[in-house]
Design an enzyme around this catalytic site. Structure first.
Site, PDB file in Angstrom:
ATOM      1  N   GLY A  31       0.998  -1.744   0.123  1.00 31.08           N
ATOM      2  CA  GLY A  31      -0.668  -0.035  -0.026  1.00 31.08           C
ATOM      3  C   GLY A  31       0.667   1.271   0.103  1.00 31.08           C
ATOM      4  N   ILE A  79       5.234   5.114   0.517  1.00 27.87           N
ATOM      5  CA  ILE A  79       5.129   3.558  -0.217  1.00 27.87           C
ATOM      6  C   ILE A  79       5.487   2.446   1.210  1.00 27.87           C
ATOM      7  CG2 ILE A  79       5.266   1.943  -1.675  1.00 27.87           C
ATOM      8  CD1 ILE A  79       5.794   4.367  -3.751  1.00 27.87           C
ATOM      9  N   VAL A  80       5.029   1.255   1.074  1.00 30.37           N
ATOM     10  CA  VAL A  80       4.721   0.575   2.176  1.00 30.37           C
ATOM     11  C   VAL A  80       5.038  -0.645   1.857  1.00 30.37           C
ATOM     12  CG1 VAL A  80       4.113  -0.211   4.406  1.00 30.37           C
ATOM     13  CG2 VAL A  80       3.220   1.778   4.076  1.00 30.37           C
ATOM     14  N   LYS A  98       8.218   1.585   5.033  1.00 27.84           N
ATOM     15  CA  LYS A  98       8.183   2.318   5.194  1.00 27.84           C
ATOM     16  C   LYS A  98       9.051   3.504   4.334  1.00 27.84           C
ATOM     17  CE  LYS A  98       4.213   4.490   5.874  1.00 27.84           C
ATOM     18  NZ  LYS A  98       3.191   5.667   6.565  1.00 27.84           N
ATOM     19  N   ASP A 115      -3.317  12.721  12.064  1.00 22.88           N
ATOM     20  CA  ASP A 115      -4.436  12.344  11.159  1.00 22.88           C
ATOM     21  C   ASP A 115      -4.929  10.653  11.276  1.00 22.88           C
ATOM     22  OD1 ASP A 115      -5.149  12.355   8.750  1.00 22.88           O
ATOM     23  OD2 ASP A 115      -3.096  11.212   7.558  1.00 22.88           O
TER      24      ASP A 115
END
Ligand code: NAG
Ligand code: NAG
Ligand code: NAG
Ligand code: NAG
Ligand code: NAG
Ligand code: NAG
Ligand code: NAG
Ligand code: NAG
Length: 810
Positions: free
Chosen positions: A523, A529-530, A543, A639
């Site tokens: 994902g 980006i992971v 990550k 977040d």
């Protein structure tokens, strides 16, 4: 091999070709005094009349062994070799064995130094014979036996050979190393034939927990000797003249003389009777008549490791052979010794006890039908315990290496574990504790902290645990000194915290390898980006941060922030395991959680149950409370949204990406909006000129809580047939409307019977959510209060309209 033929013409023909060294042997197997053999690659041996057996030099390792072997059987298995005090006598190339009158057989190295000689009582050896039984005999002029190989067995007995009182067979160390191994079969002076374990390298024989005993130790009718007779029977002859067979009911191949026979104590401890068809060139293996013990894995004993090494697990295969394996989280002490001991990859550490939740450090793997039985392994027994309690009891006990649950009993076991086995008859479960991370990385270059690139400083004491206590002590000492002085100079702000993180420093190369070249990409997260990867035993999420390094300031910030994140330990937070800081690259390594994000879970077709949802909400609240109030430095997430909540294999919610927004959205505070966070979840104060506090997370949590209650997104863009349901498109407004109008059932839908039946909680939760999303941050409760409201331990009053000024968000 040439002597296999019995016609004298061929014999003579070959005699002409023979090297000088073998001259002196007649075709009756006789070897005259003065004859000798030299250790060379293609030297000829002394053969028995039938050619079945040969005596000579056999290449072994890079040297030669004086030995006797089956000459006509493929691979020419050894039945005897020169062996002294537990070690094979290895002769260099060019060594010579000679039959002398004074000393019988004498082995000398190429320089003439004596390596070995047969001890004969008189100095009148006349000749030697390589007998067709496989026995090499040195005889006197009047044919008395002065020395014979049958009196000095190694690991094998042949038909007509006996094992007298105090006679022994020694297993080899392994298939290829003929040194004395871990098993010994002895005919004891009490008349008992016993298979015991041997301690290496001391060669102490454990009397405790024999693998096999013939039970022939009774005084008046005790065993006299072990006999392997010509017909292939193996038995202990008793004083009354009757045999006591080592294995009754075994069927020998017939006719017996058509087969070669041997009984061998193999290196894995199994004592077997083997046969092989004479004259066959096709069959490549030996068949087994019987083997003992019945189950070598089932030893009980207070001392010694058992058939496999310490901490190992023994399994019996279909041919009654043990195979050994290390439990998960353990690996072989000596990688070349499959049957040896296993060591934990990371030692259990009680020094971290109390400071860190054990659940964060360790996990358990379940093995079925596996046990390390016996009180010697146990230190605690808990009853009545179920699976969950037993597992948790071990996880939380820093001493506990393994817990075994059988019925309602939970045994806690300590290292080293002995006599481990997997056995279908044992219907218990073993919970093997292992350390979640592979923390054995660059421990040794740690103290070399370089000022330019503070790589080592974030690694802690616990990374050093792989080494011995002494080295640990020295390293920790040196490390602390180096560490403190650097931090006092450079980063006074974090001096008290740096030592408590467990972060591992990775190189870019290591992470590239771990992620298979950054291939599998589960994902794209908020800040990069992971990638999925594997480090040691664990699956990790790597990550790659989007933001490249711009200036030294950011770099410093990165370290500080990572240090803060690294100190967090909570069961509802995703663990940061390590990081990479190389040139422009910044990568973070997290534990991998297998069950995806809360967003996927909540908004897919099948609604999760009310019970699961309430568990998840409580977990998130608890994680946030920790970030706000319980960790050493307050962390505001900024977040919170379902995409940033991950689920582990038990569907426990874990907050991810905390601590990053400050770091990664730092420059955005200078931009026009200054908003960190995601549309639909951001608190109104971001849009106003108000200070941002932990209450922004409370707001986002409130929105998330509504989503969890309703299983729908806070902002829905309806695309169905142009029909927009104006009332319900913004969840926060709709929820308040439903609450005011008393139609809260509409929020959860008709299918959510569980929630409907739990109406009191539902109401309380809805009110809690509405308190959280108050536009005025001062009206919002703290996360501590929120957890109490959710639990129902404080009363929840009726909330006011969350958005009295009706400011549209987003
Ligand atoms: C071999 O040994 C057997 C039994 O000890 C004996 O009868 C036989 O004579 C021996 N053969 C030789 C060639 O010495
Ligand atoms: C066999 O093992 C022993 C003990 O570990 C060792 O000393 C010896 O060098 C080994 N021999 C060979 C041929 O590997
Ligand atoms: C000795 O004999 C007794 C009586 O027959 C028996 O109970 C015992 O097990 C025997 N012991 C051994 C070591 O064979
Ligand atoms: C070997 O032992 C078995 C059992 O005692 C016996 O029946 C057989 O005759 C023996 N064979 C020889 C050659 O002694
Ligand atoms: C030995 O060889 C026979 C015939 O080739 C085969 O049936 C048998 O399975 C083999 N045994 C083992 C242990 O490999
Ligand atoms: C049992 O294990 C031994 C040693 O590992 C192996 O040689 C043998 O083939 C195995 N037998 C079976 C039936 O798996
Ligand atoms: C731990 O890391 C070391 C070095 O990278 C590696 O050799 C070892 O196999 C790892 N342990 C596990 C359990 O993966
Ligand atoms: C969640 O975890 C459970 C248990 O490990 C597993 O059976 C299930 O397939 C997982 N679900 C997803 C979506 O990965």
């Amino acid at each position: 091999m040439a002597f296999a033929t019995s016609t004298s013409t061929t014999f003579l023909f070959f005699l002409l070709l023979l090297p000088f060294s073998a001259v002196g042997q007649a075709d009756d197997g006789r070897v005259e005094v003065g004859s000798s053999l030299t250790a060379t690659k293609d030297g000829s041996p002394w053969l028995s009349p039938s050619g079945d057996f040969a005596f000579g030099f056999h290449p072994h390792a890079d040297r030669f062994l004086v030995s006797i072997w089956f000459d006509k059987v493929p691979a020419q298995p050894l039945v005897w070799y020169l062996f002294d005090d537990g070690n094979p006598i290895l002769a260099p190339a060019g060594s010579k064995i000679e039959l002398t009158a004074e000393n019988g057989l004498v082995l000398r190295d190429p320089r003439g130094q004596q390596l070995w000689r047969s001890d004969i009582a008189t100095n009148e050896a006349a000749y030697g014979v390589m007998n067709d039984t496989g026995n090499f005999v040195v005889r006197s002029r009047n044919s008395n036996v002065l020395w014979q190989s049958f009196d000095h067995p190694t690991n094998t007995l042949l038909p007509t050979q006996t094992l007298e009182i105090n006679g022994k067979l020694f297993s080899r160390l392994n298939e290829n190393n003929f040194s004395q191994g871990r098993f010994q079969l002895s005919f004891q002076n009490d008349g008992n034939l016993v298979l015991n374990m041997v301690n290496l390298p001391t060669k102490f024989v454990y009397q405790d927990g024999p693998f096999y005993t013939s039970n022939t130790a009774n005084g008046s009718n005790s065993g006299v000797r072990l006999i392997f007779n010509e017909s292939g029977q193996v038995y202990v002859l008793r004083k009354n003249g009757l045999p006591s067979y080592v294995e009754t009911g075994a069927t020998l191949p017939t006719p017996t003389p058509d087969f070669y026979h041997r009984v061998t104590l193999d290196f894995d401890g199994v004592f077997s009777h083997y046969y092989y068809p004479k004259g066959s060139t096709r069959v490549r293996n030996w068949s087994t008549v019987w083997s003992l013990p019945e189950n070598i894995c089932s030893r009980m004993g207070q001392r010694g490791s058992g058939a496999c090494g310490y901490n190992s697990i023994c399994r019996l295969n279909d041919s009654r052979r043990p195979t050994c394996s290390c439990p998960p989280g353990f690996s072989l002490l000596d990688p070349d010794d499959k049957y040896g001991s296993c060591k934990p990859d990371v030692e259990l550490d009680c020094r971290e006890d109390g400071r860190v939740a054990m659940e964060d450090l360790y996990d358990t793997t379940v093995l079925l039908n596996t046990d390390w039985p016996g009180e010697i392994n146990d230190y605690d027994l808990l009853q009545p315990y179920d699976e969950q309690d037993c597992r948790a009891a071990c996880l939380r006990d820093c001493m506990c290496a393994v817990a075994i649950l059988k019925d309602d009993s939970c045994w806690k076991k300590k290292l080293p574990l002995t006599n481990g086995r997997e056995d279908g008859g044992f219907s218990g479960k073993a919970f093997i504790k292992f350390t979640k991370r592979n923390r054995t990385l660059p421990s040794l270059n740690l103290p070399n902290v370089d000022e330019e690139n503070n790589k080592g400083t974030l690694i802690t004491i616990s990374t050093l645990l792989g080494t011995s206590m002494f080295i640990n002590f020295a390293l920790v000492g040196a490390f602390c000194l180096g560490f403190l002085s650097i931090y006092q100079k450079k980063l006074p702000k974090v001096e008290q915290v740096g030592l408590e993180t467990n972060l591992q420093v990775f190189t870019h190369e290591e992470l590239a390898e771990a992620t298979n070249g950054f291939k599998e990409e589960p994902g794209r997260g908020a800040f990069g980006i992971v990638y999925k990867g594997t480090i040691g035993m664990s699956t990790v999420a790597v990550k790659k941060l989007d933001r490249a390094v711009r200036d030294g300031n950011w770099d410093k910030e990165f370290k500080t922030e990572i240090n803060v994140i690294g100190q967090t330990h909570h069961k509802n937070l995703v663990r940061l395991l390590g990081f990479c800081q190389e040139k422009e690259q910044r990568l973070l390594v997290y534990e991998f959680l297998c069950n995806g994000t809360l967003a996927d879970y909540l908004f897919r077709n099948a609604k999760p149950s009310w019970n699961q949802r309430t568990q998840i909400a409580k977990s998130i609240a608890s994680g946030l409370l920790y970030l706000h109030e319980e960790c050493s430095t307050q962390i505001i997430h900024c977040d919170i949204k379902p995409e940033n909540i991950l689920l582990d294999h038990n569907y426990n919610a874990r907050i991810s990406d905390f601590g990053l927004s400050k770091l990664l959205m730092m420059d955005q505070t200078q931009t026009k909006t200054g908003i960190r966070g995601t549309k639909g979840y951001v608190a109104p104060e971001w849009f106003r000129n108000m200070p941002v506090t932990a209450k922004v997370d409370v707001y986002s949590f409130g929105v998330l809580l509504l989503e969890i209650i309703c299983c729908r997104r806070s902002v829905v863009v309806e695309e169905t047939a142009g029909c927009t349901d104006g009332d319900s498109s913004i969840l926060t407004y709709w929820a308040y409307d439903c609450f005011q109008e008393g139609t809260i059932d509409d929020l959860i839908g008709d299918d959510d019977m569980e929630a409907r039946h739990d109406r009191k909680s539902l109401e309380r939760w809805l009110m809690t959510a509405l308190w959280c999303i108050q536009e005025d941050p001062c009206l919002r409760p703290t996360m501590r209060k929120v957890t109490q409201m959710l639990e129902g331990v404080v009363q929840v009053t009726i909330p006011p309209n969350p958005s009295p000024f009706t400011i549209t968000v987003g």
